[in-house]
Write an enzyme that holds these catalytic residues in place. Structure first.
Site, mmCIF file in Angstrom:
data_model
loop_
_atom_site.group_PDB
_atom_site.id
_atom_site.type_symbol
_atom_site.label_atom_id
_atom_site.label_comp_id
_atom_site.label_asym_id
_atom_site.label_seq_id
_atom_site.Cartn_x
_atom_site.Cartn_y
_atom_site.Cartn_z
ATOM 1 C CB CYS A 1 -0.987 -0.046 1.163
ATOM 2 S SG CYS A 1 -2.440 0.954 0.867
ATOM 3 C CG HIS B 1 -3.500 -3.650 3.130
ATOM 4 N ND1 HIS B 1 -2.503 -3.186 3.958
ATOM 5 C CD2 HIS B 1 -4.121 -2.558 2.635
ATOM 6 C CE1 HIS B 1 -2.522 -1.861 3.977
ATOM 7 N NE2 HIS B 1 -3.496 -1.461 3.180
ATOM 8 C CD GLU C 1 -1.385 -6.442 5.153
ATOM 9 O OE1 GLU C 1 -1.013 -6.669 3.983
ATOM 10 O OE2 GLU C 1 -1.572 -5.292 5.606
HETATM 11 N N1 GLN Z 1 -2.093 6.678 2.972
HETATM 12 C C1 GLN Z 1 -2.131 5.923 1.772
HETATM 13 C C2 GLN Z 1 -3.480 6.020 1.068
HETATM 14 O O1 GLN Z 1 -4.458 6.384 1.670
HETATM 15 C C3 GLN Z 1 -1.767 4.472 2.034
HETATM 16 C C4 GLN Z 1 -2.776 3.759 2.850
HETATM 17 C C5 GLN Z 1 -2.277 2.442 3.386
HETATM 18 O O2 GLN Z 1 -1.082 2.175 3.360
HETATM 19 N N2 GLN Z 1 -3.184 1.620 3.899
HETATM 20 O O3 GLN Z 1 -3.569 5.692 -0.088
#
Ligand code: GLN
Length: 544
Positions: free
Chosen positions: A394, A521, A523
């Site tokens: 992310c 994500h 995970e």
């Molecule tokens: N802050 C970033 C976004 O909103 C990444 C978010 C995250 O890593 N979950 O896109």
């Protein structure tokens, strides 16, 4: 009842797990382990986590508060314990499997505004307590499998005696009459501290917390006592005597070599017969036994540098740690994590650089806000230039892109508009999702598809060569489509995109042993016996 029966239970069975003395005892792991035993007996199992806080869900909470925010397929932002259930039971839960005070009160207040209560005074008893029981009954019947659940594990967050959990305890007290006492089992998790030079096991905290629970009308059937050392017979007898349970119902949950041993530990002490189930000859439990053994037999290590900003609390990255562990164990390695506070890397003489350089691989996990961003960029640069395996998740994808644009494409000041609204090169931008199911929301949440666009991709092979994958998301920002061609021309390829072809889901760097970053994500879908492919790729290349 034996493991081969298809649907051995008439009606639902409920196991309620409460906790006493202090938080962080491993109530979630105990509850998930009980779920494993129920599943081993051939039952279809689901679970509900009750969080007595007023927030509607965990979405607005800082990871420093209760640890990571776990994300479900349906976009639910929930307590991390739901992650334990999904991993242990290999099920997919929904947001409603996490019940909070906020959700219950909103529901009751909405009903009151509609006039559903026909002029009555709306009160905690019976309106809130009825709503809790209705919720539990409804949700416990829902399944992601082909048959409805036979058993539901309900974990009550917090510690017995807290003011905020009182309505839930009262609802559960009443619930035993709704479903029948023979269909519900109350398990209380407590602490037995070990004190003094001879290591005396102290029973008083357990006595007090059971007394508190009983004063609220719940008589526990089983006590699971956390302790550093196995509970002695004397200790168990003493607890039994003071807590109105039989000695057989006082189980020792002492420290074990790895988490997979917990269901086995409970089973050995008779938990199955206390629950009225039979796990003998269970294939599923045998798998746990071999998993536990395999983890104990991993002697070599693999060291991964985790470059984050919530490194003060490892629960903030719980699922990422689990993802790394699943992958490390699959490769017969014990995982060692070097926690690196990203902002420390901004000082080139800081010790953290030594830790980063000594690691076999680097992971930059998700995050919000600009603290530590420059440090994460430096970690990505180091991994790229020195061909150190890198996995970006992310925010980890976004920093890898920004770093590449600044240092390879020479776009000075390239940034995400999240961190610098006036950047001359907005290579990561706010791209809210206009979705029929998420009207008004700006966060892209839950399961979304990624289509692979190239054949000869390392990450696609790790996913088994499939055309598309579904992974869970939680973000607002994306790689700016206007920059993609220029980035790809320099060797950073976006090998996976969403169905519109606009959103970059997976990037892979050419001429590097493993430099992969994902906007989702992975995970959240990693399982003990099925490590998530991006994690597996990181570990595999880190041990080469
Ligand atoms: N802050 C970033 C976004 O909103 C990444 C978010 C995250 O890593 N979950 O896109």
């Amino acid at each position: 009842m034996d493991a081969t029966d298809v649907n051995p239970v008439e009606g639902m069975k409920y196991v309620v797990v409460s906790g006493g003395v202090l938080s962080g005892l491993g109530k979630g792991v105990t509850a998930s382990s009980i779920g494993v035993l129920l599943k081993s007996a051939g039952l279809q199992v689901t679970s509900i986590k009750i969080d007595p806080y007023l927030n509607s869900d965990a979405g607005t909470m800082s990871p420093f508060e209760h640890g990571e925010v776990f994300v479900l397929d349906d976009g639910g932002e929930v307590d991390l314990d739901l992650g334990n259930y999904e991993r242990f039971l290999d099920i997919n839960l929904q947001s409603e499997n996490n019940l909070t005070t906020g959700k219950i009160y909103s529901k009751v207040i909405e009903a009151e505004r509609r006039g559903d209560y026909l002029g009555k005074t709306v009160q905690v008893i019976p309106h809130i307590t009825d709503a809790v029981q209705d919720w539990i009954e409804d949700v416990s019947k829902k399944t992601d499998g082909d048959k409805p659940p036979d058993a539901c594990v309900i974990e009550l967050g917090g510690t017995v005696g807290d003011i905020e959990s009182a309505p839930f305890i009262e609802a559960l007290r009443q619930f035993q009459f709704r479903v029948g006492r023979e269909n519900i089992c109350f398990v209380h998790v407590s602490l037995v501290p070990v004190m003094g030079p001879v290591g005396e096991q102290k029973t008083k905290p357990t006595q007090h917390s059971v007394k508190e629970l009983r004063s609220l009308g719940i008589i526990p059937d089983v006590l699971v006592c956390r302790s550093e050392t196995p509970l002695s017979l004397d200790t168990r007898e003493k607890i039994a005597q003071f807590c109105h349970v039989s000695t057989q119902a006082v189980l020792s949950a002492h420290d074990v070599s790895n988490i997979y041993r917990v269901p086995l530990l409970l089973e050995k002490q008779g938990m199955c017969s206390l629950l009225g189930i039979n796990c003998e000859g269970s294939e599923f439990l045998n798998q746990w036994e071999s998993m536990a053994q395999q983890v104990d037999d991993c002697h070599e290590t693999v060291t991964i540098a985790m470059v984050g900003k919530y490194t003060g609390l490892s629960d903030s990255y719980l699922s990422v740690i689990k993802g790394l562990q699943h992958a490390a164990h699959a490769e017969n390695r014990q995982l060692v994590i070097e926690w690196i506070e990203a902002s420390n890397l901004e000082d080139s003489t800081h010790d953290s650089w030594q830790a980063l350089k000594c690691s076999d691989g680097i992971l930059v996990p998700g995050g919000f806000g600009d603290r530590g961003i420059e440090g994460k960029l430096l970690a990505a640069k180091y991994a790229r230039e020195n061909k150190v395996p890198y996995l970006g998740i992310c925010l980890g994808l976004q920093v890898a892109t920004i770093e590449f644009c600044r240092n390879v494409l020479g776009f000075e000041g390239a940034n995400s508009t999240e961190f610098d609204e006036k950047t001359p090169h907005p290579v990561v931008i706010f791209m809210p999702e206009i979705s029929k199911t998420h009207l008004g929301g700006t966060m892209r949440l839950g399961s979304r598809v990624t289509n692979f666009l190239v054949n000869d991709s390392n990450i696609r092979n790790l996913y088994g060569g499939v055309d598309q994958v579904y992974e869970r998301h939680r973000h607002r920002y994306e790689v700016n489509p206007d920059y993609i061609e220029r980035i790809e021309n320099h060797g950073m390829k976006f090998v996976g995109k969403d169905e519109s072809g606009q959103r970059c889901e997976i990037l892979e760097l050419e001429n590097h042993p493993y430099f992969v970053a994902v906007q989702f994500h992975p995970e959240f879908k990693s399982r003990p016996n099925r490590p998530s492919p991006p994690f597996l790729g990181l570990i595999k290349s880190s041990i080469l």
